[in-house]
Design an enzyme around this catalytic site. Structure first.
Site, short mmCIF file in Angstrom:
data_model
loop_
_atom_site.label_atom_id
_atom_site.label_comp_id
_atom_site.label_asym_id
_atom_site.label_seq_id
_atom_site.Cartn_x
_atom_site.Cartn_y
_atom_site.Cartn_z
N PRO A 53 0.85 -1.20 0.00
CA PRO A 53 0.00 0.00 0.00
C PRO A 53 0.88 1.24 0.00
O PRO A 53 1.81 1.35 0.79
CB PRO A 53 -0.78 -0.13 1.32
CG PRO A 53 0.10 -0.95 2.21
CD PRO A 53 0.83 -1.90 1.29
N MET A 54 0.59 2.18 -0.90
CA MET A 54 1.40 3.39 -1.02
C MET A 54 0.48 4.57 -1.27
O MET A 54 -0.33 4.52 -2.19
CB MET A 54 2.43 3.25 -2.16
CG MET A 54 3.45 2.16 -1.90
SD MET A 54 4.50 1.84 -3.35
CE MET A 54 3.41 0.80 -4.34
N GLN A 116 -6.36 -0.63 2.56
CA GLN A 116 -5.70 -0.23 3.80
C GLN A 116 -6.26 1.10 4.31
O GLN A 116 -6.45 2.03 3.53
CB GLN A 116 -4.19 -0.09 3.62
CG GLN A 116 -3.48 0.15 4.96
CD GLN A 116 -2.02 0.48 4.82
OE1 GLN A 116 -1.66 1.53 4.31
NE2 GLN A 116 -1.16 -0.42 5.28
N CYS A 145 3.35 2.94 8.87
CA CYS A 145 3.84 4.18 8.26
C CYS A 145 4.65 4.99 9.27
O CYS A 145 4.16 5.29 10.37
CB CYS A 145 2.66 5.00 7.76
SG CYS A 145 3.15 6.52 6.91
N LYS A 194 -0.39 -4.26 9.01
CA LYS A 194 0.99 -4.02 8.58
C LYS A 194 1.71 -3.25 9.68
O LYS A 194 1.24 -2.18 10.10
CB LYS A 194 1.04 -3.24 7.27
CG LYS A 194 2.44 -3.09 6.67
CD LYS A 194 2.38 -2.41 5.31
CE LYS A 194 3.73 -2.45 4.60
NZ LYS A 194 4.79 -1.70 5.28
N HIS A 222 7.42 -5.14 8.43
CA HIS A 222 8.56 -4.43 7.85
C HIS A 222 9.69 -4.50 8.86
O HIS A 222 9.51 -4.13 10.02
CB HIS A 222 8.19 -2.98 7.55
CG HIS A 222 9.25 -2.23 6.84
ND1 HIS A 222 9.10 -1.76 5.56
CD2 HIS A 222 10.51 -1.87 7.20
CE1 HIS A 222 10.22 -1.14 5.17
NE2 HIS A 222 11.09 -1.20 6.16
N ASN A 268 8.62 -7.74 4.59
CA ASN A 268 8.78 -6.47 3.88
C ASN A 268 10.05 -5.78 4.37
O ASN A 268 10.35 -5.78 5.55
CB ASN A 268 7.54 -5.60 4.15
CG ASN A 268 7.60 -4.24 3.48
OD1 ASN A 268 7.25 -3.24 4.08
ND2 ASN A 268 8.04 -4.18 2.23
N GLY A 269 10.78 -5.17 3.40
CA GLY A 269 11.94 -4.38 3.76
C GLY A 269 13.23 -4.92 3.19
O GLY A 269 13.55 -6.10 3.32
N ALA A 292 7.70 -2.11 -2.11
CA ALA A 292 7.12 -0.78 -2.35
C ALA A 292 8.00 -0.02 -3.32
O ALA A 292 7.72 0.06 -4.51
CB ALA A 292 6.97 -0.03 -1.03
#
Length: 455
Positions: A53-54, A116, A145, A194, A222, A268-269, A292
């Protein structure tokens, strides 16, 4: 490009600031909830590669492009829950999956899809999620975030009651549990979360287990804390003092989470290349891997075999890369025109700027100044101006700019590409040290990482 970061090695040993990773036996036994979660995951096709999600970047056109090239599961851009719950115009503007995209067989090709939401009030989050419930495969709560906007709770013009969202919720475990349980009990679709890792393994594992117990069907982790932001590394002396290890995602902590929970975990990451993604899956044993920034630059990141070139030219050779990048750009422009963004300023050109970074990655302000001064421009500066001169909603002009870029690189005997957008912060040098050094992690210096790339 090479999957080797050159920014530090990996380490299988624990650091002084992280406890030893627990054995699988330390996790709870497989529960009924775990089986249900895995059955749901299987119903999605057991996705392996995930589009993150961005905000204003994972819109429908980009989701469809990335799905063509290996993405199995995608998220909407993050939606602010407070205005979405209250304002019909906001709902039409910031959710773009009210109608399906059907293929020749009548299958919606923009599924599976997770919406999201960001917010800190459980009831507001539930009201907002109810609107999209019939149109998505699940609803995700943004607890990852790390931005300043997340710390403030968004803009007061649209979210006056929200005090924080994203990773700034993680300091309040009771609120985290209430958010998850309220949505899990109030929706007919699964709820996912997330997160970012916390300062210690124990805190991270306790958080993951609490989220699972509250009713989450899947968890994305993440492997960085909210303070590990490559964009701000030059302002944070502690991160630079730790070198690449201070910015790297900690894959071992993600693996530790995967071992103790019963539900699917998305890692993630630190993903720059497809090989990185495969390494992350192997290191953590997670169900899927999410990207992402690397995906924004290379929408075909997860593609198993490169499509270009077909003439025997080495895949990494400059001319082949130019063809590949421009092909992806043109496909995206076609999709953006077919599925127009509902935002006031469409993200078409911001997407192209990332995808074209290796061809036109120069700063546009500098390019314009040099042109005004009559200074000769290099190829990247020329191509940057080609793109900048086209209006964001003029698709014919955008296509013309892509043609100009293609012609300009075709005139080069041996095209030399610039560095990747993913590593745009890597040239930064530390600024003057602040009066008070940034506070490090408890227990000692920054730990060795399983990888040393930054996303």
């Amino acid at each position: 490009r090479s999957s080797s970061s050159g920014e530090g090695g990996s380490s299988s040993s624990s650091s002084s600031s992280r406890s030893t990773r627990p054995s699988p036996a330390a996790g709870s036994q497989k529960s009924g909830r775990g089986k249900w979660a895995w059955d749901w995951w299987a119903s999605l096709g057991s996705p392996r590669y995930v589009c993150s999600p961005m905000i204003d970047q994972s819109e429908r056109a980009f989701r469809l492009l990335s799905r063509r090239y290996g993405v199995d599961l995608a998220y909407t851009p993050m939606i602010h829950a407070e205005p979405f719950a209250a304002d019909p115009e906001w709902r039409q503007k910031y959710f773009d999956a009210w109608r399906p995209v059907l293929d020749d067989r009548g299958v919606n090709i923009d599924k599976p899809l997770i919406a999201q939401f960001g917010g800190d009030d459980p009831e507001t989050m539930l009201r907002a999620a109810k609107f999209v419930e019939p149109y998505v495969s699940a609803v995700d709560i943004n607890m990852g975030c790390p931005t300043e906007e997340a710390r403030r709770g968004g803009l007061h013009t649209h979210s006056p009651r929200c005090r924080r969202f994203g990773a700034y919720l993680l300091d309040s475990p009771n609120l985290v549990k209430r958010l998850v349980s309220t949505l899990a009990n109030g929706l007919s679709v699964p709820v996912t979360v997330k997160i970012r890792v916390l300062d210690t393994v124990e805190e991270t594992l306790d958080l993951a287990l609490a989220i699972q117990e509250a009713g989450a069907a899947a968890l994305c982790v993440h492997g960085r804390t909210k303070n590990q932001r490559p964009k701000l590394a030059d302002r944070t002396s502690g991160l630079w003092a730790a070198g690449a290890k201070g910015l790297a995602a900690d894959w071992e902590v993600i693996a530790a989470v995967r071992e103790v929970v019963d539900i699917p975990v998305i890692a993630n990451g630190g993903i720059e290349t497809r090989q990185d993604a495969l390494n992350l899956l192997q290191t953590t044993g997670c169900a899927a891997v999410m990207s992402a920034e690397a995906l924004l630059e290379d929408p075909d990141l997860f593609l198993e075999e490169p499509l270009e070139p077909h003439d025997g030219t080495p895949v990494g050779e400059g001319r082949a890369q130019v063809r590949r990048i421009l092909r992806l750009c043109r496909e995206f422009v076609d999709l953006a025109e077919e599925h127009p963004s509902t935002l006031e300023y469409t993200p078409t050109k911001p997407h192209l700027a990332k995808m074209l970074h290796r061809l036109a990655g120069e700063d546009q302000y500098i390019c314009r100044k040099l042109e005004e001064q009559g200074t000769p421009l290099n190829i990247q500066q020329e191509c940057k101006l080609f793109l900048m001169r086209s209006k964001f909603d003029d698709f014919a002009a955008i296509r013309g700019a892509l043609d100009q870029i293609e012609d300009r690189y075709a005139a080069e005997a041996l095209p030399v590409l610039g560095g990747p957008w993913y590593r745009r912060w890597r040239h930064l040098a530390p600024k003057a040290a602040p009066k008070k050094a940034a506070r490090g992690r408890p227990g000692g210096p920054a730990p060795q990482r399983a990888r040393a790339t930054a996303e």
